[in-house]
Design a protein around this motif. Structure first.
Motif, PDB file in Angstrom:
ATOM      1  N   ILE A  10       0.914  -1.098  -0.052  1.00 34.74           N
ATOM      2  CA  ILE A  10      -0.091   0.137   0.061  1.00 34.74           C
ATOM      3  C   ILE A  10       0.773   1.169  -0.049  1.00 34.74           C
ATOM      4  N   HIS A  11       0.532   2.011  -0.961  1.00 31.08           N
ATOM      5  CA  HIS A  11       1.479   3.242  -1.271  1.00 31.08           C
ATOM      6  C   HIS A  11       1.435   3.939   0.125  1.00 31.08           C
ATOM      7  N   PRO A  12       2.473   4.530   0.528  1.00 32.24           N
ATOM      8  CA  PRO A  12       2.260   5.795   1.720  1.00 32.24           C
ATOM      9  C   PRO A  12       1.370   6.840   1.601  1.00 32.24           C
ATOM     10  N   ILE A  13       1.024   7.385   0.515  1.00 32.88           N
ATOM     11  CA  ILE A  13      -0.015   8.337   0.058  1.00 32.88           C
ATOM     12  C   ILE A  13      -1.313   7.762   0.617  1.00 32.88           C
ATOM     13  N   ARG A  14      -1.469   6.745   0.076  1.00 38.61           N
ATOM     14  CA  ARG A  14      -2.857   5.875   0.368  1.00 38.61           C
ATOM     15  C   ARG A  14      -3.110   5.509   1.932  1.00 38.61           C
ATOM     16  N   GLN A  15      -2.262   5.017   2.684  1.00 35.94           N
ATOM     17  CA  GLN A  15      -1.994   5.065   4.022  1.00 35.94           C
ATOM     18  C   GLN A  15      -2.368   6.428   4.819  1.00 35.94           C
ATOM     19  N   PHE A  64       4.536  -1.755   7.066  1.00 36.21           N
ATOM     20  CA  PHE A  64       4.224  -1.734   5.448  1.00 36.21           C
ATOM     21  C   PHE A  64       5.663  -1.723   4.814  1.00 36.21           C
ATOM     22  N   SER A  65       6.749  -0.776   5.331  1.00 35.13           N
ATOM     23  CA  SER A  65       7.986  -0.834   4.553  1.00 35.13           C
ATOM     24  C   SER A  65       8.914  -1.724   4.344  1.00 35.13           C
ATOM     25  N   ASP A  77       8.705   8.832   0.088  1.00 38.02           N
ATOM     26  CA  ASP A  77       7.261   9.073  -0.208  1.00 38.02           C
ATOM     27  C   ASP A  77       6.799   8.862   1.420  1.00 38.02           C
ATOM     28  N   SER A  78       7.175   8.045   2.257  1.00 37.61           N
ATOM     29  CA  SER A  78       6.760   7.889   3.671  1.00 37.61           C
ATOM     30  C   SER A  78       6.899   9.158   4.250  1.00 37.61           C
ATOM     31  N   PHE A  83       4.475  14.132   6.480  1.00 35.10           N
ATOM     32  CA  PHE A  83       4.295  15.533   6.664  1.00 35.10           C
ATOM     33  C   PHE A  83       3.072  16.167   6.307  1.00 35.10           C
ATOM     34  N   GLY A  84       2.411  15.690   5.207  1.00 33.59           N
ATOM     35  CA  GLY A  84       1.212  16.064   4.842  1.00 33.59           C
ATOM     36  C   GLY A  84       0.192  15.594   5.656  1.00 33.59           C
ATOM     37  N   LEU A  85       0.272  14.346   6.276  1.00 36.06           N
ATOM     38  CA  LEU A  85      -0.755  14.023   7.147  1.00 36.06           C
ATOM     39  C   LEU A  85      -0.606  14.813   8.518  1.00 36.06           C
ATOM     40  N   ALA A  86       0.594  15.192   9.003  1.00 33.45           N
ATOM     41  CA  ALA A  86       0.566  16.126  10.072  1.00 33.45           C
ATOM     42  C   ALA A  86       0.116  17.359   9.881  1.00 33.45           C
ATOM     43  N   VAL A  87       0.334  17.880   8.646  1.00 35.73           N
ATOM     44  CA  VAL A  87      -0.303  19.348   8.431  1.00 35.73           C
ATOM     45  C   VAL A  87      -1.833  19.077   8.253  1.00 35.73           C
TER      46      VAL A  87
END
Length: 147
Positions: A10-15, A64-65, A77-78, A83-87
């Protein structure tokens, strides 16, 4: 034979997107319970959810890594996803609670600690994976004689 949940790639962006959706559901649920006076929640409840789900992402992402084909790409990507998730979690917590991270007491410090912990944890998992791959390549027919 069915794959284990952790064998899936599962790609980190999807996670991060999935974790954000669940964090948003919990934050909105707390807000609804507070507004309908069903259950009284702390004003910092959404910040607790935001940091808790950041930690959850860090743990799941590190696990998952282990199955990632390209470790460096996955690691990059993780980091971006984290950082995107944190924001996103921070903005959602701010929107729901009305408190900025500077006004949220110790959650600013907790955000930093969870972030450093995520970087250390994913680095440790990648280092362990490298060591295991190296050990698997070595031939272990018999122990070396030492004099």
């Amino acid at each position: 034979m069915p794959l284990s949940f952790f064998d899936k790639k599962i790609h980190p962006i999807r996670q991060a997107a999935a974790v954000f959706v669940f964090a948003l559901i919990f934050m909105a649920g707390g807000w609804l319970l507070q507004n309908f006076e069903i259950f009284e929640t702390d004003k910092l409840f959404s910040w607790a959810i935001a940091t808790g789900f950041l930690l959850l992402f860090g743990i799941l992402n590190s696990v998952f890594s282990l199955t990632a084909e390209n470790r460096l790409k996955y690691w990059r990507d993780s980091i971006y996803s984290y950082f995107g998730l944190a924001v996103a979690n921070g903005l959602a917590a701010w929107a729901i609670s009305g408190l900025k991270v500077n006004e949220a007491g110790s959650y600013k410090f907790i955000y930093v600690v969870v972030t450093v912990g995520f970087i250390v944890f994913i680095s440790m998992v990648n280092a362990m994976r490298t060591i295991v791959e190296f050990a698997q390549k070595e031939e272990w027919n018999e122990p070396r004689n030492r004099k």
